[in-house]
Design an enzyme around this catalytic site. Structure first.
Site, PDB file in Angstrom:
ATOM      1  N   GLY A 211       0.825  -1.212   0.000  1.00  0.00           N
ATOM      2  CA  GLY A 211       0.000   0.000   0.000  1.00  0.00           C
ATOM      3  C   GLY A 211       0.854   1.254   0.000  1.00  0.00           C
ATOM      4  O   GLY A 211       0.963   1.935   1.021  1.00  0.00           O
ATOM      5  N   TYR A 212       1.470   1.536  -1.150  1.00  0.00           N
ATOM      6  CA  TYR A 212       2.248   2.772  -1.299  1.00  0.00           C
ATOM      7  C   TYR A 212       1.443   3.817  -2.079  1.00  0.00           C
ATOM      8  O   TYR A 212       1.140   4.900  -1.586  1.00  0.00           O
ATOM      9  CB  TYR A 212       3.548   2.484  -2.067  1.00  0.00           C
ATOM     10  CG  TYR A 212       4.727   2.029  -1.241  1.00  0.00           C
ATOM     11  CD1 TYR A 212       4.566   1.410  -0.011  1.00  0.00           C
ATOM     12  CD2 TYR A 212       6.032   2.196  -1.716  1.00  0.00           C
ATOM     13  CE1 TYR A 212       5.663   0.974   0.726  1.00  0.00           C
ATOM     14  CE2 TYR A 212       7.126   1.769  -0.988  1.00  0.00           C
ATOM     15  CZ  TYR A 212       6.946   1.162   0.227  1.00  0.00           C
ATOM     16  OH  TYR A 212       8.033   0.744   0.940  1.00  0.00           O
TER      17      TYR A 212
ATOM     18  N   GLU B  72      12.745  -3.815  -4.803  1.00  0.00           N
ATOM     19  CA  GLU B  72      11.749  -3.935  -5.869  1.00  0.00           C
ATOM     20  C   GLU B  72      12.405  -3.913  -7.252  1.00  0.00           C
ATOM     21  O   GLU B  72      11.933  -4.555  -8.176  1.00  0.00           O
ATOM     22  CB  GLU B  72      10.720  -2.798  -5.742  1.00  0.00           C
ATOM     23  CG  GLU B  72       9.539  -2.948  -6.691  1.00  0.00           C
ATOM     24  CD  GLU B  72       8.450  -1.890  -6.490  1.00  0.00           C
ATOM     25  OE1 GLU B  72       8.559  -1.084  -5.553  1.00  0.00           O
ATOM     26  OE2 GLU B  72       7.505  -1.890  -7.290  1.00  0.00           O
TER      27      GLU B  72
HETATM   28  C1  LIG Z   1       0.126  -3.067 -13.029  1.00  0.00           C
HETATM   29  C2  LIG Z   1       0.490  -2.157 -11.889  1.00  0.00           C
HETATM   30  C3  LIG Z   1       0.615  -2.692 -10.626  1.00  0.00           C
HETATM   31  C4  LIG Z   1       0.894  -1.847  -9.532  1.00  0.00           C
HETATM   32  N1  LIG Z   1       0.952  -2.382  -8.281  1.00  0.00           N
HETATM   33  C5  LIG Z   1       1.138  -1.574  -7.217  1.00  0.00           C
HETATM   34  C6  LIG Z   1       1.084  -2.076  -5.877  1.00  0.00           C
HETATM   35  O1  LIG Z   1       0.877  -3.282  -5.652  1.00  0.00           O
HETATM   36  N2  LIG Z   1       1.227  -1.212  -4.860  1.00  0.00           N
HETATM   37  C7  LIG Z   1       1.473   0.118  -5.050  1.00  0.00           C
HETATM   38  O2  LIG Z   1       1.643   0.840  -4.065  1.00  0.00           O
HETATM   39  N3  LIG Z   1       1.518   0.643  -6.305  1.00  0.00           N
HETATM   40  C8  LIG Z   1       1.341  -0.172  -7.387  1.00  0.00           C
HETATM   41  N4  LIG Z   1       1.371   0.354  -8.671  1.00  0.00           N
HETATM   42  C9  LIG Z   1       1.478   1.789  -8.821  1.00  0.00           C
HETATM   43  C10 LIG Z   1       2.779   2.255  -9.446  1.00  0.00           C
HETATM   44  O3  LIG Z   1       3.808   2.248  -8.490  1.00  0.00           O
HETATM   45  C11 LIG Z   1       2.493   3.668  -9.992  1.00  0.00           C
HETATM   46  O4  LIG Z   1       1.607   3.508 -11.088  1.00  0.00           O
HETATM   47  C12 LIG Z   1       3.757   4.356 -10.445  1.00  0.00           C
HETATM   48  O5  LIG Z   1       4.532   4.712  -9.353  1.00  0.00           O
HETATM   49  C13 LIG Z   1       3.426   5.641 -11.271  1.00  0.00           C
HETATM   50  O6  LIG Z   1       2.564   6.462 -10.548  1.00  0.00           O
HETATM   51  P1  LIG Z   1       1.181   7.014 -11.178  1.00  0.00           P
HETATM   52  O7  LIG Z   1       0.440   5.856 -11.778  1.00  0.00           O
HETATM   53  O8  LIG Z   1       0.493   7.796 -10.121  1.00  0.00           O
HETATM   54  O9  LIG Z   1       1.605   7.956 -12.390  1.00  0.00           O
HETATM   55  P2  LIG Z   1       2.170   9.444 -12.274  1.00  0.00           P
HETATM   56  O10 LIG Z   1       3.238   9.495 -11.235  1.00  0.00           O
HETATM   57  O11 LIG Z   1       1.011  10.367 -12.136  1.00  0.00           O
HETATM   58  O12 LIG Z   1       2.827   9.608 -13.685  1.00  0.00           O
HETATM   59  C14 LIG Z   1       2.057   9.857 -14.878  1.00  0.00           C
HETATM   60  C15 LIG Z   1       3.033  10.017 -16.028  1.00  0.00           C
HETATM   61  O13 LIG Z   1       3.905  11.128 -15.777  1.00  0.00           O
HETATM   62  C16 LIG Z   1       5.268  10.721 -15.833  1.00  0.00           C
HETATM   63  N5  LIG Z   1       6.044  11.450 -14.821  1.00  0.00           N
HETATM   64  C17 LIG Z   1       5.739  11.567 -13.503  1.00  0.00           C
HETATM   65  N6  LIG Z   1       6.697  12.292 -12.859  1.00  0.00           N
HETATM   66  C18 LIG Z   1       7.615  12.616 -13.804  1.00  0.00           C
HETATM   67  C19 LIG Z   1       8.841  13.339 -13.764  1.00  0.00           C
HETATM   68  N7  LIG Z   1       9.311  13.874 -12.630  1.00  0.00           N
HETATM   69  N8  LIG Z   1       9.537  13.481 -14.924  1.00  0.00           N
HETATM   70  C20 LIG Z   1       9.085  12.931 -16.102  1.00  0.00           C
HETATM   71  N9  LIG Z   1       7.917  12.233 -16.185  1.00  0.00           N
HETATM   72  C21 LIG Z   1       7.208  12.080 -15.060  1.00  0.00           C
HETATM   73  C22 LIG Z   1       5.242   9.227 -15.538  1.00  0.00           C
HETATM   74  O14 LIG Z   1       6.374   8.577 -16.075  1.00  0.00           O
HETATM   75  C23 LIG Z   1       3.959   8.798 -16.216  1.00  0.00           C
HETATM   76  O15 LIG Z   1       4.172   8.589 -17.591  1.00  0.00           O
HETATM   77  C24 LIG Z   1       1.109  -0.474  -9.752  1.00  0.00           C
HETATM   78  C25 LIG Z   1       0.997   0.041 -11.054  1.00  0.00           C
HETATM   79  C26 LIG Z   1       0.691  -0.773 -12.110  1.00  0.00           C
HETATM   80  C27 LIG Z   1       0.569  -0.167 -13.487  1.00  0.00           C
END
Ligand SMILES: Cc1cc2nc3c(=O)[nH]c(=O)nc-3n(C[C@H](O)[C@H](O)[C@H](O)COP(=O)(O)OP(=O)(O)OC[C@H]3O[C@@H](n4cnc5c(N)ncnc54)[C@H](O)[C@@H]3O)c2cc1C
Length: 393
Positions: free
Chosen positions: A127-128, A244
């Protein structure tokens, strides 16, 4: 860098191969690809076999059940496992929260949680992420307030993989909003049966239910379930993220997928000739193989420096970027090979296969594969890290 194996390492490789040929059965492979409880039961059966052999948590300290493997032995095991088509363990308990518990937890927490993780009695989820806190994780808002011997937790986590199967969730929660964002975060272990927790399914494009939203409504969590100190959770969370990103390049998995793709290309005929003679496919296949070979040597260099006591550091970002790009290039080739049949959606489990047997799997792998460049730290963010620490920009 010496890339030849010693006689002992070759003997170990034979031992791993013998174990896999005896224990990784077709029956397990079919059931693990299934959905829901079938998947979970088969995954547990597989992980129990690994545990009986003492190979479920090789990276743990020996006193808690680790195998004391060298970096090379670990590499050999991972390579042979992938080439046999056997899955990795579900990482949330074994590879993520366990290192935090044995690294920073109390003696009571180690005794309580580690044996149950090893025996596959407790499933964990992570739960991150939250709506509004993904790449920018320190923006998280799920709140925990002290009330006697408990914290009261309110908020929501999102994209929580396998929350629907999990007994426990490890969570980052906000306990202080007054200073630097990273300074007010606490690491809690939360029983999923606690009153006030709701798990909502998130449907994804690969048809497989893995993703969820987890909502916390006045959930009581004993202070005894906190890792380390209050407000110091960011330190423990960062240690976990390093775990991870290990083995994220998945070189051996990509090698197996390319090997199987070659066989399929030789079988499929277009215009009277096997597709393996199609120059476009040949070019794509060769280019991907060259990239994969280069990635394998980069990974071996990283492993050699890890064996010399240096951490994987920024190289793990390079491995992640290139490894996931190659995985997606391979998934695209499977889709193109399956052609129209990759679009066939099987309504029911065990429904009759239409067209190519691999079309359905090709689509599922392609669809889920879109996520590889997002999770574990998105590739854009890994490129930022590379630009800063490798190129000095
Ligand atoms: C299949 C799947 C399983 C997952 N499982 C888990 C889980 O079990 N537990 C958990 O806690 N999380 C989980 N996640 C979440 C995952 O860690 C996040 O999706 C990831 O950290 C990206 O965050 P976000 O989706 O909020 O996208 P955002 O952070 O909102 O990013 C959106 C877009 O902007 C880009 N972006 C963001 N910041 C920057 C920057 N500084 N510079 C350039 N580009 C940038 C990103 O690359 C992306 O393309 C999972 C995700 C997926 C897809």
């Amino acid at each position: 860098m010496d890339i030849t194996f010693s006689a002992e390492e070759l003997a170990f490789r034979d031992q791993v191969r013998a174990f896999l040929s005896e224990n990784w059965t077709d029956n397990l492979a079919t059931r693990i690809r299934g959905d829901n409880q079938e998947f979970k039961a088969a995954q547990i059966e597989w992980q129990n076999k690994l545990n009986d052999q003492g190979w479920l948590a090789p990276g743990w300290p020996v006193e808690h059940g680790g195998a004391d493997w060298s970096v090379t032995e670990n590499f050999i095991f991972e390579t042979e496992r992938s080439l046999a088509g056997a899955p990795d363990v579900v990482p949330f308990g074994l590879k993520m929260v366990a290192p935090v518990i044995y690294g920073f937890g109390s003696e009571e927490q180690k005794k309580r949680f580690l044996p149950r993780i090893l025996k596959n009695e407790d499933w964990w989820c992570q739960g991150y992420s939250e709506p509004g806190a993904g790449s920018d994780l320190a923006a998280l808002k799920t709140k925990a307030e002290l009330d006697g011997d408990d914290y009261i937790v309110n908020g929501a986590k999102v994209w929580t993989t396998y929350a629907q199967y999990s007994d426990w969730i490890f969570c980052l929660v906000r306990t202080d909003s007054s200073g630097k964002r990273q300074d007010g975060i606490t690491f809690l272990l939360i029983d999923m049966k606690s009153p006030g927790i709701t798990v909502n399914k998130i449907s994804s494009i690969d048809d497989h239910h893995s993703l969820n939203e987890v909502v916390f409504d006045n959930v009581r969590v004993p202070v005894a379930n906190r890792i380390g100190e209050q407000d110091k959770g960011w330190t423990y969370a960062k240690a976990l993220l390093a775990h991870e990103r290990t083995s994220i390049a998945a070189v051996a998995d990509s090698k197996r997928r390319l090997r199987d793709l070659r066989k399929l290309l030789a079988q499929e005929v277009s215009g009277g000739r096997p597709l393996s003679e199609d120059t476009q496919f040949q070019n794509r296949l060769s280019n991907t193989e060259i990239e994969l070979m280069a990635l394998e040597y980069t990974e071996l260099r990283v492993l050699a420096s890890t064996a010399d006591g240096k951490g994987p550091g920024v190289e793990s970002s390079l491995l992640k970027i290139k490894g996931t790009e190659i995985q997606q290039a391979i998934q695209q080739m499977y889709m193109d090979l399956a052609g129209y049949y990759s679009g066939v959606i099987h309504g029911e489990e065990n429904a009759e296969t239409i067209g190519h047997a691999f079309g359905h799997d090709a689509r599922k792998a392609y669809m889920y594969g879109r996520a590889a460049t997002i999770y574990g730290g998105s590739n854009e963010v890994q490129k930022n890290i590379t630009a800063k620490y490798v190129l000095g920009l």
